[in-house]
Design a protein around this motif. Sequence first.
Motif, PDB file in Angstrom:
ATOM      1  N   PRO A 107      50.113  28.265  40.455  1.00 21.35           N
ATOM      2  CA  PRO A 107      49.783  27.957  41.848  1.00 21.35           C
ATOM      3  C   PRO A 107      48.279  27.780  42.037  1.00 21.35           C
ATOM      4  CG  PRO A 107      50.515  30.245  41.623  1.00 21.35           C
ATOM      5  CD  PRO A 107      50.682  29.598  40.286  1.00 21.35           C
ATOM      6  N   THR A 108      47.935  26.856  42.920  1.00 29.35           N
ATOM      7  CA  THR A 108      46.525  26.606  43.227  1.00 29.35           C
ATOM      8  C   THR A 108      46.040  27.491  44.362  1.00 29.35           C
ATOM      9  OG1 THR A 108      46.974  24.912  44.900  1.00 29.35           O
ATOM     10  CG2 THR A 108      46.797  24.177  42.591  1.00 29.35           C
ATOM     11  N   GLY A 109      46.992  27.982  45.158  1.00 30.05           N
ATOM     12  CA  GLY A 109      46.621  28.751  46.339  1.00 30.05           C
ATOM     13  C   GLY A 109      46.513  27.895  47.589  1.00 30.05           C
ATOM     14  N   VAL A 110      46.653  26.591  47.433  1.00 35.26           N
ATOM     15  CA  VAL A 110      46.648  25.668  48.569  1.00 35.26           C
ATOM     16  C   VAL A 110      48.093  25.185  48.730  1.00 35.26           C
ATOM     17  CG1 VAL A 110      45.741  23.509  49.515  1.00 35.26           C
ATOM     18  CG2 VAL A 110      44.264  24.987  48.112  1.00 35.26           C
ATOM     19  N   PHE A 111      48.728  25.579  49.819  1.00 31.72           N
ATOM     20  CA  PHE A 111      50.154  25.307  49.992  1.00 31.72           C
ATOM     21  C   PHE A 111      50.502  23.840  49.774  1.00 31.72           C
ATOM     22  CE2 PHE A 111      53.640  23.855  52.693  1.00 31.72           C
ATOM     23  CZ  PHE A 111      54.684  24.551  52.112  1.00 31.72           C
ATOM     24  N   GLU A 112      49.769  22.937  50.377  1.00 32.09           N
ATOM     25  CA  GLU A 112      50.113  21.518  50.293  1.00 32.09           C
ATOM     26  C   GLU A 112      50.071  21.002  48.854  1.00 32.09           C
ATOM     27  OE1 GLU A 112      48.711  22.370  54.437  1.00 32.09           O
ATOM     28  OE2 GLU A 112      47.916  22.819  52.449  1.00 32.09           O
ATOM     29  N   ILE A 113      49.109  21.468  48.075  1.00 31.24           N
ATOM     30  CA  ILE A 113      49.020  21.051  46.670  1.00 31.24           C
ATOM     31  C   ILE A 113      50.138  21.703  45.861  1.00 31.24           C
ATOM     32  CG2 ILE A 113      47.574  21.026  44.599  1.00 31.24           C
ATOM     33  CD1 ILE A 113      46.634  19.212  47.018  1.00 31.24           C
ATOM     34  N   ASP A 114      50.390  22.978  46.138  1.00 35.15           N
ATOM     35  CA  ASP A 114      51.477  23.665  45.435  1.00 35.15           C
ATOM     36  C   ASP A 114      52.837  23.041  45.749  1.00 35.15           C
ATOM     37  OD1 ASP A 114      49.655  25.325  44.236  1.00 35.15           O
ATOM     38  OD2 ASP A 114      50.014  27.014  45.586  1.00 35.15           O
ATOM     39  N   LEU A 115      53.004  22.502  46.955  1.00 32.05           N
ATOM     40  CA  LEU A 115      54.261  21.831  47.294  1.00 32.05           C
ATOM     41  C   LEU A 115      54.436  20.565  46.449  1.00 32.05           C
ATOM     42  CD1 LEU A 115      56.776  22.016  49.093  1.00 32.05           C
ATOM     43  CD2 LEU A 115      55.580  20.581  50.750  1.00 32.05           C
ATOM     44  N   ILE A 116      53.351  19.848  46.191  1.00 30.78           N
ATOM     45  CA  ILE A 116      53.421  18.678  45.304  1.00 30.78           C
ATOM     46  C   ILE A 116      53.832  19.130  43.896  1.00 30.78           C
ATOM     47  CG2 ILE A 116      52.136  16.809  44.189  1.00 30.78           C
ATOM     48  CD1 ILE A 116      50.253  16.868  46.674  1.00 30.78           C
ATOM     49  N   LEU A 117      53.172  20.165  43.392  1.00 26.73           N
ATOM     50  CA  LEU A 117      53.503  20.674  42.058  1.00 26.73           C
ATOM     51  C   LEU A 117      54.953  21.136  41.993  1.00 26.73           C
ATOM     52  CD1 LEU A 117      50.283  22.731  41.230  1.00 26.73           C
ATOM     53  CD2 LEU A 117      50.902  20.448  40.405  1.00 26.73           C
ATOM     54  N   SER A 118      55.411  21.781  43.039  1.00 25.21           N
ATOM     55  CA  SER A 118      56.802  22.225  43.082  1.00 25.21           C
ATOM     56  C   SER A 118      57.749  21.035  43.080  1.00 25.21           C
ATOM     57  CB  SER A 118      57.035  23.089  44.329  1.00 25.21           C
ATOM     58  OG  SER A 118      58.367  23.538  44.387  1.00 25.21           O
ATOM     59  N   ALA A 119      57.432  20.001  43.841  1.00 26.16           N
ATOM     60  CA  ALA A 119      58.286  18.812  43.880  1.00 26.16           C
ATOM     61  C   ALA A 119      58.373  18.159  42.500  1.00 26.16           C
ATOM     62  CB  ALA A 119      57.767  17.818  44.918  1.00 26.16           C
ATOM     63  N   VAL A 120      57.250  18.096  41.787  1.00 26.19           N
ATOM     64  CA  VAL A 120      57.256  17.527  40.431  1.00 26.19           C
ATOM     65  C   VAL A 120      58.089  18.414  39.497  1.00 26.19           C
ATOM     66  CG1 VAL A 120      55.822  16.984  38.416  1.00 26.19           C
ATOM     67  CG2 VAL A 120      55.055  16.335  40.714  1.00 26.19           C
ATOM     68  N   ALA A 121      57.876  19.715  39.575  1.00 24.48           N
ATOM     69  CA  ALA A 121      58.628  20.638  38.709  1.00 24.48           C
ATOM     70  C   ALA A 121      60.124  20.553  38.977  1.00 24.48           C
ATOM     71  CB  ALA A 121      58.125  22.068  38.915  1.00 24.48           C
ATOM     72  N   ARG A 122      60.499  20.515  40.242  1.00 23.99           N
ATOM     73  CA  ARG A 122      61.916  20.487  40.584  1.00 23.99           C
ATOM     74  C   ARG A 122      62.537  19.134  40.259  1.00 23.99           C
ATOM     75  NH1 ARG A 122      62.840  24.923  39.396  1.00 23.99           N
ATOM     76  NH2 ARG A 122      64.895  24.713  40.258  1.00 23.99           N
ATOM     77  N   ALA A 123      61.755  18.055  40.352  1.00 29.04           N
ATOM     78  CA  ALA A 123      62.247  16.746  39.912  1.00 29.04           C
ATOM     79  C   ALA A 123      62.544  16.788  38.419  1.00 29.04           C
ATOM     80  CB  ALA A 123      61.217  15.658  40.225  1.00 29.04           C
ATOM     81  N   GLY A 124      61.647  17.428  37.659  1.00 32.98           N
ATOM     82  CA  GLY A 124      61.862  17.585  36.222  1.00 32.98           C
ATOM     83  C   GLY A 124      63.062  18.463  35.911  1.00 32.98           C
ATOM     84  N   LYS A 125      63.337  19.411  36.777  1.00 37.30           N
ATOM     85  CA  LYS A 125      64.507  20.276  36.602  1.00 37.30           C
ATOM     86  C   LYS A 125      65.790  19.489  36.901  1.00 37.30           C
ATOM     87  CE  LYS A 125      66.434  24.487  36.397  1.00 37.30           C
ATOM     88  NZ  LYS A 125      66.431  25.310  35.221  1.00 37.30           N
TER      89      LYS A 125
END
Length: 88
Positions: free
Chosen positions: A20-38
């Motif tokens: 996590p970066t600690g910035v919600f909006e950036i972490d939401l992008i990272l989560s979307a990429v991770a979950r797309a990969g899942k």
Amino acid sequence: MSEEAEKPLNLSGYYIDFEPTGVFEIDLILSAVARAGKAYHSTEDWDEETPPYDHRFKGNTPLDWIQNAANDAAAALSTPDRMKEEGL
């Protein structure tokens, strides 16, 4: 920070894990990429209609989740007050 932003995001996929970066909006992008990969091992399938893993994702496909999270981050972080708050 909103109550929604305080709930932890899943930043793990099959082959990728993000910190996590600690910035919600950036972490939401990272989560979307991770979950797309899942959801799909191959990016060629990321345009398939897929129920979102997280109710904070917007759209019908993993590509939508990522693009919409990026659009929302750009809008949120483009305000001068928010940029100053985040040290940008």
